[in-house]
Enzyme design. Structure first.
Site, PDB file in Angstrom:
ATOM      1  N   ASP A 194       0.831  -1.208   0.000  1.00  0.00           N
ATOM      2  CA  ASP A 194       0.000   0.000   0.000  1.00  0.00           C
ATOM      3  C   ASP A 194       0.867   1.260   0.000  1.00  0.00           C
ATOM      4  O   ASP A 194       2.021   1.236   0.429  1.00  0.00           O
ATOM      5  CB  ASP A 194      -0.888   0.054   1.252  1.00  0.00           C
ATOM      6  CG  ASP A 194      -1.957  -1.029   1.238  1.00  0.00           C
ATOM      7  OD1 ASP A 194      -2.102  -1.688   0.198  1.00  0.00           O
ATOM      8  OD2 ASP A 194      -2.631  -1.208   2.258  1.00  0.00           O
ATOM      9  N   ASP A 196       0.775   4.438   2.017  1.00  0.00           N
ATOM     10  CA  ASP A 196       0.124   4.972   3.216  1.00  0.00           C
ATOM     11  C   ASP A 196       0.286   6.485   3.241  1.00  0.00           C
ATOM     12  O   ASP A 196       1.407   6.995   3.130  1.00  0.00           O
ATOM     13  CB  ASP A 196       0.751   4.364   4.476  1.00  0.00           C
ATOM     14  CG  ASP A 196       0.640   2.845   4.488  1.00  0.00           C
ATOM     15  OD1 ASP A 196      -0.492   2.348   4.435  1.00  0.00           O
ATOM     16  OD2 ASP A 196       1.681   2.165   4.540  1.00  0.00           O
TER      17      ASP A 196
END
Length: 472
Positions: A194, A196
């Protein structure tokens, strides 16, 4: 009378029909907003979406006619709304789209100033063995046999990554990243999943991303606000597969966070990330996953340690190590840590294990010497009164015996206190150095007992463009 006729005409144009008396009475107060929606240039918007499609969704087949059809259908949606609540949701989302899309997402298609790839050249391999030893000393619980629920990743993620990389460079004043993606810029051995991010306008950004995906792909996107984490919003596709997530923070917090710029984007200072990593390792399920993620965590920890050693001038050969005394009050679910050795702006710190107790204390004491709320960055407020700090520790507390707190949790509590000092840039030198050196003293202590973290109350709220729902 002329004004009333004008208002009626604007509402009539928006609804595509004569409004009911109830609709008129409610919508006449929104007529300025409605007028802007009526006058929105959909042709210009179409060309802007085409540019986004060509840049971020190159491989997707999409005809001009279909894209125009999707735009027209959405901006006619209010004409088919059966309930006033749905009508208001449509109007609110349309207002956000027409007022913010160009400056939030549309700008990503314009030419960006040239930038030079930059990174901090450090020898991270020197910390790899140290990081291995530290994590080995933390490997004191059996791996969990319970199958953990992990979110399924949407096939839209690749497109969103491209958008986020561009967005981070264009909106560096309102958005910064942390986690594996940010650390990849320091050490390319770190793999990332991901991206973030922390943002000051997360809600507006995610709504615009959802609209972009809707118009380009025809897919349904849902935004879910999670009550257990501060201002945390997740984006799902129509099958609840994970697209992205983000934390929203205030502009004041964004300005206070120590950060560094790499490749024209800001990342959270790796020292802050180190302290949060040490803090998180007191959470029992993170320790249960340690064995499975050992190599990945070791590279990350080694990178964070080397950066912090270099940036904060920490001598590793000093004999000074962490000297704090910690005591648990089981009944009050409060840990007291004595920081008397260190020249801080307090002598001891009360770590509440239930956030509501900290909030009660703050509400009853208006005359605080100092107060800070760093929101999702620390997941707690900090208050200082009469040489005592009061804060909330959101993870499990581990015990080495019935009455002794485990070294892993002592390190985590110290890290949580240090977050306050590093973010406010005061009184951190000695304590930070002692913590880093103490991590390197390998002491493998079994976990005797686990004090659970508090249970958050609340319900998820959603924004669903397709179903005309807006609850946050």
């Amino acid at each position: 009378m002329e004004r009333s006729r004008q208002v009626y005409y604007i509402i009539n144009e928006y609804l595509g029909r004569h409004p009911s008396s109830t609709e008129y009475q409610v919508l006449k107060h929104q007529v300025e907003k409605i007028s802007k929606i009526n006058n929105f240039n959909k042709e210009t918007f179409f060309f802007l979406l085409k540019k986004n499609k060509n840049k971020f969704f190159k491989d997707l087949e999409l005809s001009d006619d279909l894209l125009k059809k999707r735009i027209d259908e959405y901006f006619s949606k209010q004409k088919h709304a059966k309930r006033l609540g749905n009508l208001f949701a449509i109007m609110e989302l349309q207002k956000i789209l027409i007022s913010s899309f160009t400056k939030t997402i549309g700008i990503l298609t314009t030419k960006v100033p040239e930038y030079y790839h930059s990174t901090i050249k450090l020898e991270y391999s020197s910390m790899e063995k140290i990081a291995d030893d530290i994590l080995d000393s933390y490997n004191v619980v059996e791996p969990s046999k319970e199958v953990k629920g992990r979110h399924k990743v949407s096939d839209l993620v690749g497109h969103v990554y491209k958008i986020m990389e561009e967005y981070l460079r264009r909106h560096s004043n309102s958005c910064l990243c942390y986690g594996s993606y940010s650390l990849h810029f320091l050490n390319n051995k770190i793999e990332y999943g991901d991206i973030d991010v922390l943002q000051t306008n997360a809600r507006t950004f995610l709504i615009n991303i959802a609209f972009l995906i809707k118009f380009i792909t025809g897919r349904r996107i849902v935004l879910l606000k999670v009550p257990f984490l501060k201002n945390y919003v997740i984006m799902h596709d129509e099958e609840t597969n994970h697209v992205m997530d983000t934390f929203n923070i205030r502009e004041k917090t964004m300005n206070m966070i120590p950060k560094i710029m790499i490749d024209n984007m800001y990342i959270v200072d790796p020292c802050i990330q180190l302290l949060n990593m040490i803090k998180m390792l007191s959470q029992i399920d993170r320790l249960e996953e340690l064995q499975a993620k050992f190599e990945k965590l070791s590279v990350r920890l080694g990178t964070l340690l080397e950066y912090t050693r270099y940036r904060y001038s920490i001598p590793l050969d000093s004999e000074s190590i962490l000297e704090v005394r910690a005591k648990l009050d089981k009944d009050k679910r409060k840990i007291t840590v004595d920081f008397k050795k260190y020249k801080l702006n307090y002598i001891k710190c009360y770590f509440y294990l239930d956030e509501v107790e900290l909030k009660k204390f703050i509400s009853k004491n208006s005359g605080l010497d100092e107060y800070e709320d760093f929101e999702a960055v620390t997941n707690s407020e900090y208050a200082i009164r009469n040489k005592t700090m009061y804060t909330y520790f959101s993870n499990t507390a581990l015990m080495r015996s019935e009455n002794e707190i485990h070294p892993i949790t002592i390190n985590a509590l110290t890290s949580h206190a240090l977050l306050y000092h590093v973010i406010t840039r005061k009184f951190y030198d000695d304590l930070l150095g002692d913590l880093v050196r103490s991590l390197m003293i390998v002491e493998k202590v079994p976990v005797f007992k686990i004090i659970p973290r508090d249970k958050k109350q609340g319900r998820h709220t959603i924004i669903d463009i397709e179903k005309d729902i807006i609850f946050h």
